[in-house]
Design a protein around this motif. Structure first.
Motif, PDB file in Angstrom:
ATOM      1  N   MET A   1      37.331  18.741  14.396  1.00  0.00           N
ATOM      2  CA  MET A   1      36.392  17.633  14.252  1.00  0.00           C
ATOM      3  C   MET A   1      36.797  16.505  15.180  1.00  0.00           C
ATOM      4  SD  MET A   1      36.322  17.554  10.115  1.00  0.00           S
ATOM      5  CE  MET A   1      34.893  16.569   9.844  1.00  0.00           C
ATOM      6  N   SER A   2      35.792  15.759  15.680  1.00  0.00           N
ATOM      7  CA  SER A   2      36.132  14.637  16.540  1.00  0.00           C
ATOM      8  C   SER A   2      36.369  13.382  15.715  1.00  0.00           C
ATOM      9  CB  SER A   2      35.008  14.390  17.538  1.00  0.00           C
ATOM     10  OG  SER A   2      33.821  14.096  16.845  1.00  0.00           O
ATOM     11  N   CYS A   3      35.817  13.303  14.508  1.00  0.00           N
ATOM     12  CA  CYS A   3      36.045  12.143  13.657  1.00  0.00           C
ATOM     13  C   CYS A   3      35.703  12.561  12.235  1.00  0.00           C
ATOM     14  CB  CYS A   3      35.180  10.966  14.072  1.00  0.00           C
ATOM     15  SG  CYS A   3      33.434  11.286  13.886  1.00  0.00           S
ATOM     16  N   LEU A   4      36.096  11.733  11.268  1.00  0.00           N
ATOM     17  CA  LEU A   4      35.718  12.003   9.885  1.00  0.00           C
ATOM     18  C   LEU A   4      34.479  11.191   9.555  1.00  0.00           C
ATOM     19  CD1 LEU A   4      39.201  11.683   8.220  1.00  0.00           C
ATOM     20  CD2 LEU A   4      38.013  13.760   8.816  1.00  0.00           C
ATOM     21  N   PHE A   5      33.816  11.524   8.455  1.00  0.00           N
ATOM     22  CA  PHE A   5      32.678  10.723   8.029  1.00  0.00           C
ATOM     23  C   PHE A   5      32.722  10.587   6.515  1.00  0.00           C
ATOM     24  CE2 PHE A   5      30.365  14.325   6.354  1.00  0.00           C
ATOM     25  CZ  PHE A   5      30.787  15.389   7.132  1.00  0.00           C
ATOM     26  N   CYS A   6      32.038   9.560   6.007  1.00  0.00           N
ATOM     27  CA  CYS A   6      31.965   9.388   4.566  1.00  0.00           C
ATOM     28  C   CYS A   6      30.580   8.865   4.226  1.00  0.00           C
ATOM     29  CB  CYS A   6      33.036   8.437   4.069  1.00  0.00           C
ATOM     30  SG  CYS A   6      32.701   6.739   4.443  1.00  0.00           S
ATOM     31  N   GLY A   7      30.185   9.028   2.990  1.00  0.00           N
ATOM     32  CA  GLY A   7      28.877   8.573   2.551  1.00  0.00           C
ATOM     33  C   GLY A   7      29.021   7.383   1.623  1.00  0.00           C
TER      34      GLY A   7
ATOM     35  N   THR B   1      21.503   5.059   1.636  1.00  0.00           N
ATOM     36  CA  THR B   1      22.745   5.827   1.821  1.00  0.00           C
ATOM     37  C   THR B   1      23.044   5.875   3.304  1.00  0.00           C
ATOM     38  OG1 THR B   1      22.269   7.223  -0.070  1.00  0.00           O
ATOM     39  CG2 THR B   1      23.884   8.032   1.481  1.00  0.00           C
ATOM     40  N   PHE B   2      24.286   5.567   3.655  1.00  0.00           N
ATOM     41  CA  PHE B   2      24.708   5.636   5.048  1.00  0.00           C
ATOM     42  C   PHE B   2      25.881   6.592   5.180  1.00  0.00           C
ATOM     43  CE2 PHE B   2      22.039   2.287   6.259  1.00  0.00           C
ATOM     44  CZ  PHE B   2      22.132   1.281   5.310  1.00  0.00           C
ATOM     45  N   ALA B   3      25.914   7.322   6.300  1.00  0.00           N
ATOM     46  CA  ALA B   3      27.094   8.105   6.659  1.00  0.00           C
ATOM     47  C   ALA B   3      27.805   7.311   7.755  1.00  0.00           C
ATOM     48  CB  ALA B   3      26.687   9.481   7.172  1.00  0.00           C
ATOM     49  N   ILE B   4      29.073   6.962   7.496  1.00  0.00           N
ATOM     50  CA  ILE B   4      29.837   6.108   8.421  1.00  0.00           C
ATOM     51  C   ILE B   4      30.943   6.953   9.028  1.00  0.00           C
ATOM     52  CG2 ILE B   4      31.102   3.946   8.602  1.00  0.00           C
ATOM     53  CD1 ILE B   4      28.713   3.172   7.314  1.00  0.00           C
ATOM     54  N   ASP B   5      31.175   6.800  10.355  1.00  0.00           N
ATOM     55  CA  ASP B   5      32.234   7.601  10.977  1.00  0.00           C
ATOM     56  C   ASP B   5      33.550   6.834  10.980  1.00  0.00           C
ATOM     57  OD1 ASP B   5      31.884   5.839  13.281  1.00  0.00           O
ATOM     58  OD2 ASP B   5      32.812   7.422  14.455  1.00  0.00           O
ATOM     59  N   SER B   6      34.644   7.564  11.169  1.00  0.00           N
ATOM     60  CA  SER B   6      35.956   6.962  10.943  1.00  0.00           C
ATOM     61  C   SER B   6      36.511   6.251  12.166  1.00  0.00           C
ATOM     62  CB  SER B   6      36.952   8.035  10.502  1.00  0.00           C
ATOM     63  OG  SER B   6      37.175   8.925  11.566  1.00  0.00           O
ATOM     64  N   LYS B   7      35.959   6.547  13.365  1.00  0.00           N
ATOM     65  CA  LYS B   7      36.586   5.977  14.567  1.00  0.00           C
ATOM     66  C   LYS B   7      36.146   4.533  14.784  1.00  0.00           C
ATOM     67  CE  LYS B   7      37.931   9.155  17.955  1.00  0.00           C
ATOM     68  NZ  LYS B   7      37.628  10.068  19.035  1.00  0.00           N
TER      69      LYS B   7
ATOM     70  N   GLN C   1      40.795   5.639   3.521  1.00  0.00           N
ATOM     71  CA  GLN C   1      42.181   5.547   3.072  1.00  0.00           C
ATOM     72  C   GLN C   1      42.444   6.575   1.984  1.00  0.00           C
ATOM     73  OE1 GLN C   1      44.539   3.816   4.504  1.00  0.00           O
ATOM     74  NE2 GLN C   1      45.914   4.807   3.064  1.00  0.00           N
ATOM     75  N   PHE C   2      41.440   6.801   1.141  1.00  0.00           N
ATOM     76  CA  PHE C   2      41.575   7.816   0.097  1.00  0.00           C
ATOM     77  C   PHE C   2      41.699   9.220   0.701  1.00  0.00           C
ATOM     78  CE2 PHE C   2      41.219   9.817  -3.864  1.00  0.00           C
ATOM     79  CZ  PHE C   2      40.307  10.830  -3.765  1.00  0.00           C
ATOM     80  N   TYR C   3      40.923   9.503   1.749  1.00  0.00           N
ATOM     81  CA  TYR C   3      41.058  10.798   2.423  1.00  0.00           C
ATOM     82  C   TYR C   3      42.493  10.979   2.898  1.00  0.00           C
ATOM     83  CZ  TYR C   3      35.943  11.471   3.101  1.00  0.00           C
ATOM     84  OH  TYR C   3      34.597  11.647   2.942  1.00  0.00           O
ATOM     85  N   ARG C   4      43.004   9.939   3.543  1.00  0.00           N
ATOM     86  CA  ARG C   4      44.346  10.028   4.122  1.00  0.00           C
ATOM     87  C   ARG C   4      45.376  10.289   3.027  1.00  0.00           C
ATOM     88  NH1 ARG C   4      45.929   8.764   9.252  1.00  0.00           N
ATOM     89  NH2 ARG C   4      43.846   8.069   9.746  1.00  0.00           N
ATOM     90  N   ASP C   5      45.238   9.546   1.914  1.00  0.00           N
ATOM     91  CA  ASP C   5      46.213   9.724   0.832  1.00  0.00           C
ATOM     92  C   ASP C   5      46.145  11.123   0.249  1.00  0.00           C
ATOM     93  OD1 ASP C   5      45.712   6.365  -0.452  1.00  0.00           O
ATOM     94  OD2 ASP C   5      47.017   7.158   1.126  1.00  0.00           O
TER      95      ASP C   5
END
Lengths: 244, 250
Positions: free
Chosen positions: B162-168, B196-202, B236-240
């Motif tokens: 994946m090039s980046c993560l995403f969250c809703g 609802t938005f999907a936001i990327d991590s970069k 941050q939750f993904y990372r943990d």
């Protein structure tokens, strides 16, 4: 970039994390500056002048300048030079189609066996297990396997499989089994004498003197996937004492 | 669930678990408040010749509701999830392969079943009315953000590049004009707009948006800003959770 990477060796990184060379832009004017070279392994990609992580996992380092992401995965993607256990699915004309667990079936020519000629064809049937290595494995072409090394000798490769059991494990366990000084392998050697073939596509084949022992070893290896080292040693000790 | 003022967004509790299913190549379960979703990923696997794309992988998303067969609502949610995943996965690394993502809704907090019971009652009276009611609750926003989060964790678990993560993230604007992040079913019903938005991590950009109701451009921009702030918590939750997973010494 090299010091930034070195600093994070052993950290858990996620896709999207970047390493750029902008941070250390102080170049000494007096010392001789050598261009630094970094070799990126699986999980790291170069995008422009930055290094981007594309798989989640732990960053590992090997001297002098090799970095890669160690991740836990179940699905195999063919890579050149890796030895795998394949199952022959189609025998058509001059080539065999082998299922290697990837997205495409690999092809294996009948001449790619030791001592095979046009008159002397190898004895391979549909459903046989072959231990082979990839000579062509990239995303654009169909993967190709051979059952001999570059000098024409079999070197352990070829058809095998009478009387044993084939099962799947995760790729991480396979790499642990094949690493030098593998703990799992040394623990296993103390249990029963057995024949073990390890394919890097996550397939293992095991054969022991009795069917019961074969099944015990297969179950042990499948459960090793999810156990910590301590739990594994405990389990092997119980089996050695004959509890199971 | 909480009303957010000028600072501080609060989300309901969330929990996640990876690698819980043995057959798929990657799996994850994501729980947000009362909503719980299970995701499974298969791939890169063989693809049918009719569906193969010569230079990238074919991504297929299947959403299974809690009861019944998938309907038009699930199809629209599938499209939202698929477009977000296609934007963040490196599909060109696996041409002529197929990636399948299956999302199963395990539990929701009632906002979906409300519209379904309404349909059952009205069907006897007027089938046409039932069709209208179904259309109005086409994409339940709060479920969609849970689907997106579960999809991202499952794709990471499968080891797909994946090039980046995403969250809703879901936002609601209630009748007073206040912005609420991660609304509950009751708050959703009383709101005048749901997004609802999907936001990327970069770069915290918006990858996908699905909105329902009426709102002004200024309110939309405020909601996007609030969602971007809320997404920090989720990343941050993904990372943990990934760190916890790899901390087990094998």
């Amino acid at each position: 970039m090299f010091p930034a990477l070195k600093q994070r060796v052993g950290d858990v990184l996620l896709p999207g994390d970047e390493f750029s060379s902008e941070d250390d832009d102080t170049i000494s004017l007096t010392d001789h500056v050598k261009p630094e070279k970094v070799v990126c392994g699986p999980g790291l990609r170069r995008s422009g002048d930055r290094l981007v992580v594309c798989k989640s996992g732990v960053l590992r380092h090997k001297q002098p300048n090799m970095f890669w992401m160690e991740s836990q995965q179940r699905r195999y993607v063919p890579a050149k030079g890796e030895t795998i256990i394949g199952i022959v699915t189609v025998k058509s004309g001059d080539i065999f189609k082998v299922d290697c667990g990837g997205s495409e079936q690999a092809s294996l020519s009948y001449l790619a066996f030791e001592g095979a000629t046009k008159r002397n064809r190898p004895n391979v049937q549909v459903g046989d297990l072959v231990f082979a290595q990839f000579i062509i494995a990239n995303k654009d072409m169909e993967p190709e396997l051979v059952c001999m090394d570059s000098s024409g000798r079999a070197n352990g490769m070829g058809v095998f499989g009478g009387g044993g059991l084939l099962f799947s494990v995760s790729l991480g366990l396979v790499r642990r089994l094949l690493s030098p000084h593998s703990e799992v392998l040394s623990d296993l050697q103390q249990l029963f004498p057995c024949e073990l073939v390890v394919g890097m596509n996550g397939r293992l084949w095991v054969k022991s003197s009795r069917v019961q022992q074969t099944l015990v070893i297969a179950n042990l290896l499948q459960s090793c996937d999810t156990m910590t080292a301590q739990q594994r040693r405990e389990l092997f000790r119980r089996v050695a004492q004959g509890a199971l | 669930m909480e009303v957010c003022g000028s600072s501080g967004v609060s989300l309901r509790e969330f929990g996640c678990e990876q690698s819980l299913l043995s057959r798929p190549d990657g799996s994850a379960s994501f729980t947000q408040g009362d909503t719980s979703v299970l995701a499974g990923v298969y791939g890169p696997a063989e693809v049918k010749v009719s569906k193969e794309i010569y230079d990238r992988a074919t991504l297929e998303v299947l959403i299974q509701p809690k009861v019944g067969l998938p309907s038009v609502r699930e199809r629209s949610q599938e499209q939202c999830v698929r477009e977000t995943c296609e934007a963040s996965l490196l599909l060109s690394l696996h041409p002529r392969s197929s990636l399948t993502l299956v999302l199963q809704l395990i539990h929701d907090d009632g906002s979906v079943s409300f519209s379904k019971t309404l349909c059952a009652v009205k069907f006897v009276v007027n089938p046409l009315l039932m069709f209208l009611v179904e259309c109005s609750s086409l994409a339940v926003p709060q479920l969609l953000s849970c689907f997106l989060n579960a999809a991202c964790m499952a794709l990471m678990d499968a080891g797909l590049p994946m090039s980046c993560l995403f969250c809703g993230v879901t936002c609601a604007i209630d009748t007073d004009g206040q912005i609420i992040t991660d609304p509950s079913a009751a708050q959703e019903k009383e709101s005048r707009a749901l997004m609802t938005f999907a936001i990327d991590s970069k770069e915290r950009k918006v990858m996908m948006s699905s909105t329902k109701g009426s709102f002004s451009v200024h309110e939309l921009q405020l909601c996007i800003a609030v969602s971007q702030k809320a997404s920090e918590k989720i990343f941050q939750f993904y990372r943990d959770s990934v760190q916890r997973r790899y901390s087990k010494t094998l």
